[in-house]
Structure formats: structure tokens, C-alpha cells
Design a protein around this motif. Structure first.
Motif, PDB file in Angstrom:
ATOM      1  N   TYR A   1       0.838  -1.211   0.000  1.00  0.00           N
ATOM      2  CA  TYR A   1       0.000   0.000   0.000  1.00  0.00           C
ATOM      3  C   TYR A   1       0.868   1.253   0.000  1.00  0.00           C
ATOM      4  N   VAL A   2       1.931   1.257   0.793  1.00  0.00           N
ATOM      5  CA  VAL A   2       2.835   2.407   0.866  1.00  0.00           C
ATOM      6  C   VAL A   2       3.494   2.668  -0.479  1.00  0.00           C
ATOM      7  N   MET A   3       4.000   1.622  -1.132  1.00  0.00           N
ATOM      8  CA  MET A   3       4.689   1.807  -2.411  1.00  0.00           C
ATOM      9  C   MET A   3       3.730   2.321  -3.479  1.00  0.00           C
ATOM     10  N   ARG A   4       2.518   1.813  -3.497  1.00  0.00           N
ATOM     11  CA  ARG A   4       1.529   2.310  -4.460  1.00  0.00           C
ATOM     12  C   ARG A   4       1.164   3.766  -4.158  1.00  0.00           C
ATOM     13  N   TRP A   5       1.040   4.078  -2.884  1.00  0.00           N
ATOM     14  CA  TRP A   5       0.695   5.444  -2.498  1.00  0.00           C
ATOM     15  C   TRP A   5       1.794   6.405  -2.920  1.00  0.00           C
ATOM     16  N   LEU A   6       3.050   6.027  -2.722  1.00  0.00           N
ATOM     17  CA  LEU A   6       4.166   6.885  -3.115  1.00  0.00           C
ATOM     18  C   LEU A   6       4.213   7.096  -4.625  1.00  0.00           C
ATOM     19  N   GLN A   7       3.856   6.078  -5.389  1.00  0.00           N
ATOM     20  CA  GLN A   7       3.861   6.217  -6.844  1.00  0.00           C
ATOM     21  C   GLN A   7       2.868   7.261  -7.318  1.00  0.00           C
ATOM     22  N   ASP A   8       1.857   7.547  -6.495  1.00  0.00           N
ATOM     23  CA  ASP A   8       0.847   8.550  -6.852  1.00  0.00           C
ATOM     24  C   ASP A   8       1.027   9.856  -6.098  1.00  0.00           C
ATOM     25  N   SER A   9       2.060   9.954  -5.257  1.00  0.00           N
ATOM     26  CA  SER A   9       2.221  11.119  -4.400  1.00  0.00           C
ATOM     27  C   SER A   9       2.921  12.262  -5.132  1.00  0.00           C
ATOM     28  N   GLU A  10       2.216  13.350  -5.361  1.00  0.00           N
ATOM     29  CA  GLU A  10       2.822  14.514  -5.996  1.00  0.00           C
ATOM     30  C   GLU A  10       3.787  15.224  -5.050  1.00  0.00           C
ATOM     31  N   GLU A  11       3.679  14.954  -3.757  1.00  0.00           N
ATOM     32  CA  GLU A  11       4.629  15.555  -2.824  1.00  0.00           C
ATOM     33  C   GLU A  11       6.005  14.923  -2.963  1.00  0.00           C
ATOM     34  N   LEU A  12       6.056  13.640  -3.348  1.00  0.00           N
ATOM     35  CA  LEU A  12       7.346  13.005  -3.610  1.00  0.00           C
ATOM     36  C   LEU A  12       7.976  13.632  -4.847  1.00  0.00           C
ATOM     37  N   ALA A  13       7.173  13.826  -5.873  1.00  0.00           N
ATOM     38  CA  ALA A  13       7.603  14.509  -7.101  1.00  0.00           C
ATOM     39  C   ALA A  13       6.351  14.767  -7.936  1.00  0.00           C
ATOM     40  N   GLU A  14       6.306  15.924  -8.561  1.00  0.00           N
ATOM     41  CA  GLU A  14       5.121  16.262  -9.352  1.00  0.00           C
ATOM     42  C   GLU A  14       5.009  15.405 -10.599  1.00  0.00           C
ATOM     43  N   ASP A  15       6.150  15.093 -11.207  1.00  0.00           N
ATOM     44  CA  ASP A  15       6.163  14.331 -12.452  1.00  0.00           C
ATOM     45  C   ASP A  15       6.124  12.833 -12.156  1.00  0.00           C
ATOM     46  N   PRO A  16       5.157  12.084 -12.704  1.00  0.00           N
ATOM     47  CA  PRO A  16       5.086  10.640 -12.470  1.00  0.00           C
ATOM     48  C   PRO A  16       6.369   9.914 -12.857  1.00  0.00           C
ATOM     49  N   ALA A  17       7.018  10.366 -13.943  1.00  0.00           N
ATOM     50  CA  ALA A  17       8.264   9.725 -14.371  1.00  0.00           C
ATOM     51  C   ALA A  17       9.361   9.928 -13.338  1.00  0.00           C
ATOM     52  N   GLU A  18       9.381  11.109 -12.728  1.00  0.00           N
ATOM     53  CA  GLU A  18      10.392  11.369 -11.700  1.00  0.00           C
ATOM     54  C   GLU A  18      10.124  10.521 -10.464  1.00  0.00           C
ATOM     55  N   ARG A  19       8.845  10.336 -10.112  1.00  0.00           N
ATOM     56  CA  ARG A  19       8.522   9.464  -8.973  1.00  0.00           C
ATOM     57  C   ARG A  19       8.975   8.044  -9.252  1.00  0.00           C
ATOM     58  N   GLU A  20       8.719   7.589 -10.452  1.00  0.00           N
ATOM     59  CA  GLU A  20       9.130   6.240 -10.839  1.00  0.00           C
ATOM     60  C   GLU A  20      10.650   6.107 -10.758  1.00  0.00           C
ATOM     61  N   PHE A  21      11.354   7.130 -11.192  1.00  0.00           N
ATOM     62  CA  PHE A  21      12.816   7.099 -11.157  1.00  0.00           C
ATOM     63  C   PHE A  21      13.324   7.066  -9.718  1.00  0.00           C
ATOM     64  N   LEU A  22      12.763   7.906  -8.852  1.00  0.00           N
ATOM     65  CA  LEU A  22      13.197   7.962  -7.459  1.00  0.00           C
ATOM     66  C   LEU A  22      12.980   6.635  -6.750  1.00  0.00           C
ATOM     67  N   LEU A  23      11.811   6.045  -6.951  1.00  0.00           N
ATOM     68  CA  LEU A  23      11.502   4.788  -6.279  1.00  0.00           C
ATOM     69  C   LEU A  23      12.322   3.642  -6.861  1.00  0.00           C
ATOM     70  N   GLY A  24      12.588   3.718  -8.159  1.00  0.00           N
ATOM     71  CA  GLY A  24      13.396   2.674  -8.779  1.00  0.00           C
ATOM     72  C   GLY A  24      14.848   2.751  -8.376  1.00  0.00           C
ATOM     73  N   ARG A  25      15.382   3.974  -8.249  1.00  0.00           N
ATOM     74  CA  ARG A  25      16.781   4.135  -7.870  1.00  0.00           C
ATOM     75  C   ARG A  25      16.996   3.829  -6.403  1.00  0.00           C
ATOM     76  N   GLY A  26      15.981   4.080  -5.571  1.00  0.00           N
ATOM     77  CA  GLY A  26      16.092   3.761  -4.158  1.00  0.00           C
ATOM     78  C   GLY A  26      16.997   4.730  -3.414  1.00  0.00           C
ATOM     79  N   GLY A  27      17.647   4.196  -2.355  1.00  0.00           N
ATOM     80  CA  GLY A  27      18.406   5.072  -1.488  1.00  0.00           C
ATOM     81  C   GLY A  27      17.472   5.990  -0.721  1.00  0.00           C
TER      82      GLY A  27
END
Length: 728
Positions: A323-349
Motif C-alpha cells: 500500500y505504501v509503495m503504491r501510495w508513493l507512486q501517486d504522491s505529488e509531494e514526492l515529485a510532481e512528475d510521475p516519471a520522476e517518482r518512478e525514477f526515485l523509487l526505482g533508484r532507491g536510497g
């Protein structure tokens, strides 16, 4: 077993001046000895020659392309050289609200460690088998190229890539953003080799040898999902990189050439043969004595594997993790751009601090498991706890264990507590928990507690209109028991959950107004479809998730303030000192006055009455609480939703195969027989047991007084509900 205390790698040969750990001229890891700088400048001055040698010697398979090779060599120094070196892909660490780890998620499972935290046998083995002159060349080893070319001409195909060149290649693959990028970084072409070498020369100028070695060992893929030496040490030997002995180091380093073929778990004979070859090279290059090598050559691999991690499946809280990972993928606070969110979560750290309270989670899980035991059962129970006024999800539990085998009873990959788009089901009819929204709509319209109707066992209701203005057909509604018949007001109708009373109250208020009130508290269908606004709305025939119901009741607890549910408190990206280091604090998105305060206070007063001789009788928790039972038609699903001023929860019980086809009638659950499961007979006790523990450390707050505008808050009900009656 081999002794843990083993000597450090010895020098390769007399007169050698550069080995791992010896670079005393570079204490700050950025200094550059003058002789290396001269070597690099020399290479730059003969760039065309370097390109030509690379093409001719490293790529013998490119025969017939001599002209193309010379063309490429002529422009060698014009090739791009400034390779960006980003932070390596790592895990996403998920913690509870107290910073205790609950999950690690990684597209590439890796843990970056410093060279000081890697056994010296690892770089020694790597140099022995891949690049014995690593500390002597400046990225291009002409001697190694000539040796490779000679052996290739003799029929023994050899590569001439240095560790630095391999590091560059792996880095290009790592940083590729799509499959095409990976393909270009991996292709065996002249141009790719030339670009790789050009980058290698630049990397040598920017990084110290130790930094390159550290980067390589953290970047390399060792098979079985292990990226980097630390995870490889865990995967195959259940140890850490700093404790690897020469045999283990040789085994892991031997994997780099062909991870699948030399996989010690799948092909131990090939892995052992490769390990022995590496040990031989360590002896030949002076890193290991013959006697020391004999302790490991021909011996058992001594594998002690650790199962692969890096996914929610392996976490302590797999459903909440998902649930947390799915929520982060939709969170504009993590990043406004969906591609950037995907990149951040994929890169980790990334470290994700969630809102999960592990104490509350344990309370919910134990309450469920003790009454609807996990394992060989198709019956499920799910529960969510939400903090009113913030939307923080404090707990999320279910008896079904996480698994992907549909044939294995008692497991599921579906999070039974959330909406379908969040990894959940299509929802469950919520029964009489929806009557709270009819009460809110009635109070919002100005009706008082004393609003009464003659409420017989059965009544036909007509004249209702939907939100499009269409007139609904006549609706016949029944009570669950004959004793419900009689005159009821809001207080007695709520305590007894009298269907015929609420059907008439909904007609008085308006069907559309009732549905709109539900939406104002956050109610929506779990399948994403619009709410169905039809006659039986007040009886809860909409499929919703426990999270939605708990959060809607939290709106009442917060005196009408609606907050979007959220499972994350903050996200920390990178480590302190990194260029991209930052902490993102997740805000609560709330709407004050979603329900007028006096209306919420009135609903809170009415729902407190259910514990006083109503359908929640005996389910008190020793502090002010409000709640409502819910049992759907034919007991397809049973619910209990309740709250204190500072914690709300909803529980649902059903059958994973579908409650409509497998109702909760004549069933054994947890060693107990139920003729029919009502909201107060199973979900209610789960809620009670959970809240007794979960709220224990919270202040025992009281609800606001009943608003005078709604009349006498202690008005005696016209008729007392008989024991044993329930709601439909």
C-alpha cells in the motif's frame, strides 16, 4: 571450516608500489600522483593511437572493419568524456512511525558499503582474475591488451577491458533509463568500446583507484538478484562483505564474468572450478601463497544462502508495504512528475517513515488471528485504524497471509483493507454502517433526535428521487426481527438499527442528500465506479473498503474535518552529504467543515448510544466510544465501525470466495459455530480487543456535548430492543 583469521593479501611482486590500501599518496582519495597525471596526459596526446589499439586488440571479432576502426580512432578524443556518476540504485527502506524497519523494497537489491567495509581478499581476487595491473595503469592497460590479443590469436578468446572499463560499462547499464539504453551499453561494437575507453580515461582522472574499486564492487552483478558485494555475501554465505575469506571472495569474484553459468546455487561444480581458477591467479599474482590457496582449492563451497529479499513479499508487513509503495507512486509531494517518482523509487536510497504504529498493528493482528485464525480457511477478516484529524493510517491487518498461489487456501496477494486501485479488492457491501450517513444528512437538514416514524416489520417506501431527478420505484424493506416493530426516533432507531425507520428517514431527508453526505465524509466505491444512488443506499449495499469506512468515521470523530488517508510521514532521499539529499515531509490534506461541526457532534452522540443497550452492547472499551454494527443481506459480510475522539477503526468479516455465494450462515470460524455472523458477534469483538490495546496509551478524551439544537439527548426510546435482535 576455514579459520576466520586469515592473512591479508600480499603484494603481487617485488617492487610493486600500488595495491589496494597502499595509496598513501592519496589520503583524501582525491589527490593525484604526478606520475599518473603524466600517464593520462600521455594517453590524451596519443588518443588516436589508444582508440586504434582498442579497436584492433579488444575487438578482434570486428575483423574486416579496419577502415571503420581507423575512422573511429581519429575522432577518439572528440568522443564524450564527462560521464555523470549518479548514486547507485539501492533499496527503499520502509520504517514504522518510530523508525523501526518493517520492509526493504528494491528493484535491484543492493546495499552500498565503503571499501574499508569490504574484505581485502575481494579486490585482491578481482585484480588477480580481471586486471592485475589495476593500480599501475591509467584506465587503458596496453600490456594487457597485447596479451589478450596474443591469446585470442592462439584461439583462446580474451577480453582486454580493465576494471575501470568494466566499471564504466556497468555504470552505463545501471544508469540506462530504458531497455534501449541497456542494449546500447551492452552491445559488442567498436563504437561502444571506444566510448567506454574514453569514459574510462576520464573516470581515472576524476576518481582515485580506491574509489573506482569501491564503485565497481558495489555496482557489479553477482547473480541471484544480488547487486553489489554486500548483498552477494549475504545471498551465498549469509555473511557480510567485510568477513569474506579468500575462498568466498574467489567464489564471488568468479561470478562477475558469467553470473548465471557460475551460479553456485544452480551450478556448484562450475562455480567451484571457477573459484579454483581465481585462487590460482591470486597465487600467480602474489596475492595469496600456495599453502593458503590449498586450504580452499577443491574444498566444498560452504554455501549458506539467504533467501532473496528486496520486495514487500519478504517484509514484516507485506500488505501495508504494498500500500505504501503504491501510495508513493501517486504522491505529488514526492515529485510532481510521475516519471520522476518512478525514477526515485526505482533508484532507491530512500528511507520512508510511515504512519504505522507497530503496537497498534500488533493489537489489530492478534485480535483478528485469535478469532479468525489464519491458515486453512476461506473466511477472512480485515481491519484498519486511522487517526482522526490527520488521516494517518495507524494499522492495517488481515488474517490472510501474503502469497501468490491461488490454490493455497489462506493466502492472497490482495490487500483486503484497501481499494482496488491500491492493490485491494472490489470492496464489500458495508451494511448498516451506512446508516450513520443518513443520520448526518438528517441532522444537517435540521431534523431533531425526536424525529419519529411508525416502523413496522415491513414497510414500502415510495417517492424517492435520485440525484438526476429520476423517481425511484417503490421499495419494500424489512426489519431483521419482529421486536423492532413500533415507533422509533433517531435514538432508538440507531440503537436497534431499525431498517424500516432508516428507510423512512432517508425518504424524509432525500436519497441524493444522503449519498452526498456520505461522499463528504470520504465514502467512495472500492472498484472506482461512482456511488450507486438508489433506494437501499442507507442499508449499505455499496462495495467499499475497510480503509474508506474507517476514514469516513474518523471524519465524525474529528468533528466534521475530513482528511485524506495517508500512510507516510516523511521520505528521506539519499544520505547526508549527497548532492540530492533532502527530507520530504508529507502533509495531511484535510478539509475543515466537510461535515458541519454540530452535525458531526450529533452523529457522535447518537452512535455512542449503540453501546448502551443497542447493537454494540457489551463492546465498550472503558472510555468514550461511538460505533455502528453492519450486517448485509443474508449475512454476506459483517462489519463493525467504531471510534474514540482520537482513533477510528473498521472491521469486516467475509468469505474470500465471495460473500454473496458463501454467506456467513451455519459456519465454523475459529473453533466456534455461528448460525449467523452479525456485526456485533464477530467483527465487534475484534474491534473491541484491538481498541482496548491500541488506545491504551492515548488520552481518554471525551466527545463534545450533544448540540442543544437537536433536542433532548437522553430522550427515552419509545420501545426497548429485545436481546438477540440485530440489523440486516
Amino acid at each position: 571450516m576455514v579459520d576466520a583469521a586469515v592473512p591479508r593479501p600480499c603484494r603481487a611482486r617485488a617492487g610493486a608500489t600500488r595495491r589496494w590500501g597502499d595509496d598513501v599518496t592519496e589520503p583524501n582519495r582525491k589527490g593525484r600522483p604526478e606520475e599518473r597525471r603524466r600517464t593520462i596526459l600521455g594517453l590524451a596526446g596519443t588518443g588516436a593511437l589508444a582508440g586504434l589499439l582498442t579497436a584492433a586488440l579488444i575487438l578482434p571479432w570486428a575483423g574486416g572493419l579496419g577502415l571503420a576502426a581507423r575512422d573511429a580512432a581519429a575522432g577518439f578524443m572528440a568522443l564524450p568524456a564527462d560521464l555523470e556518476i549518479h548514486r547507485l540504485t539501492e533499496r527503499v527502506l520502509i520504517t514504522d512511525v518510530d523508525h523501526e524497519p518493517i520492509a526493504e523494497v528494491a528493484r535491484r537489491e543492493r546495499e552500498v558499503v565503503g571499501l574499508a567495509d569490504i574484505s581485502p581478499w575481494v579486490p585482491a581476487a578481482l585484480m588477480a582474475i580481471e586486471d592485475e595491473r589495476f593500480y599501475e595503469h591509467a584506465g587503458l592497460d596496453l600490456r594487457g591488451l597485447l596479451r589478450a590479443a596474443t591469446r585470442t590469436a592462439q584461439g583462446d578468446t580474451q577480453g582486454g577491458s580493465t576494471i575501470t572499463q568494466q566499471y564504466v560499462k556497468n555504470l552505463l547499464i545501471e544508469q540506462a533509463t530504458d531497455e534501449e539504453g541497456v542494449r546500447r551499453a551492452s552491445e559488442r561494437t567498436l563504437v561502444r568500446k571506444l566510448v567506454e575507453l574514453r569514459y574510462a580515461i576520464d573516470v581515472e582522472d576524476r576518481l582515485s583507484k580506491d574509489e573506482i574499486m569501491e564503485g565497481y564492487l558495489n555496482l557489479a552483478y553477482f547473480g541471484s538478484g544480488a547487486h553489489g558485494i554486500e548483498i552477494a555475501a549475504r545471498r551465498y554465505f549469509s555473511t557480510t562483505a567485510d568477513r569474506l575469506d579468500p575462498g568466498q571472495a574467489a567464489t564471488l569474484v568468479g561470478l562477475v564474468r558469467a553470473p548465471s553459468y557460475y551460479d553456485p546455487l544452480a551450478n556448484p561444480e562450475a562455480a567451484a572450478e571457477r573459484r579454483d581458477l581465481v585462487l590460482d591467479r591470486m597465487v600467480a599474482t602474489g596475492h595469496l601463497s600456495e599453502g593458503e590457496a590449498d586450504r580452499y582449492r577443491g574444498a566444498d563451497l560452504r554455501l549458506d544462502p539467504t533467501p532473496r529479499g528486496g520486495s514487500c513479499y519478504h517484509s514484516d508487513q507485506p500488505f501495508f508495504c504494498d500500500y505504501v509503495m503504491r501510495w508513493l507512486q501517486d504522491s505529488e509531494e514526492l515529485a510532481e512528475d510521475p516519471a520522476e517518482r518512478e525514477f526515485l523509487l526505482g533508484r532507491g536510497g530512500i528511507t520512508v517513515r510511515t504512519t504505522l504504529d507497530s503496537g497498534m498493528q500488533a493489537a489489530a493482528q492478534e485480535a483478528i488471528d485469535s478469532r479468525v485464525p489464519p491458515g486453512d480457511t476461506t473466511k477472512f477478516a480485515a481491519q484498519v485504524l486511522v487517526e482522526p484529524g490527520t488521516g494517518k493510517v495507524r494499522a492495517m491487518a488481515q488474517n490472510m497471509r501474503y502469497g501468490f498461489d491461488e490454490e493455497e487456501v489462506g493466502t492472497t496477494s490482495i490487500n483486503l483493507a484497501v481499494d482496488h486501485e491500491d492493490g485491494g479488492s472490489h470492496g464489500y457491501q458495508a451494511g448498516s454502517t451506512f446508516k450513520a450517513f443518513t443520520l448526518a444528512a438528517a441532522l444537517d437538514k435540521g431534523l431533531k433526535y425526536g424525529t419519529s416514524f411508525d416502523s413496522p416489520k415491513s414497510v414500502s417506501v415510495s417517492g424517492m428521487a435520485n440525484c438526476e431527478g429520476g423517481t425511484m420505484s417503490t421499495w419494500k424493506v424489512n426489519n431483521a426481527g419482529e421486536s423492532d416493530a413500533g415507533s422509533h426516533n433517531m435514538i432508538s432507531g440507531t440503537k436497534g438499527s431499525v431498517n424500516t425507520y432508516f428507510a423512512q428517514l432517508q425518504r424524509r431527508v432525500g436519497l441524493c442528500e444522503t449519498a452526498e453526505m456520505a461522499e463528504r465524509t470520504g465514502i467512495h466505491r472500492a472498484d472506482g465506479e461512482p456511488l450507486g444512488v438508489w433506494s437501499s443506499f442507507t442499508l449499505g449495499d455499496q462495495e467499499v473498503s475497510p480503509l474508506t469506512v474507517a476514514n469516513a468515521y474518523a471524519t465524525f470523530a474529528a468533528r466534521g474535518e475530513y482528511c485524506e488517508p495517508r500512510p507516510v510521514s516523511s521520505v528521506t532521499v539519499g544520505r547526508e552529504g549527497d548532492e540530492d539529499f533532502r527530507e520530504i515531509r508529507m502533509r495531511s490534506h484535510c478539509e475543515e467543515g466537510a461535515v458541519p461541526t454540530h452535525v458531526a457532534d450529533g452523529v457522535n452522540h447518537l452512535l455512542q448510544q449503540t453501546f448502551k443497550g443497542g447493537t454494540a452492547n457489551g463492546l465498550g472499551i472503558g472510555r468514550p466510544a461511538a460505533g455502528k454494527t453492519g450486517t448485509t443481506d443474508s449475512a454476506a459480510y459483517a462489519w463493525f465501525a467504531g471510534y474514540t475522539p482520537n482513533l477510528a477503526s473498521a472491521v469486516v468479516v467475509g468469505d474470500i470466495r465471495g460473500g454473496e455465494q458463501n454467506p456467513l450462515q451455519g459456519v465454523w470460524i475459529g473453533g466456534r459455530y455461528y448460525g449467523i455472523v452479525y456485526g456485533g458477534t464477530l467483527p465487534g469483538p475484534i474491534w473491541q480487543a484491538t481498541m482496548n490495546r491500541a488506545a491504551a496509551d492515548l488520552p481518554a478524551e471525551s466527545f463534545a456535548p450533544s448540540p442543544p439544537r437537536f433536542g433532548d439527548p437522553s430522550a427515552a426510546p419509545p420501545k426497548k430492543k429485545e436481546e438477540g435482535d440485530e440489523d440486516a
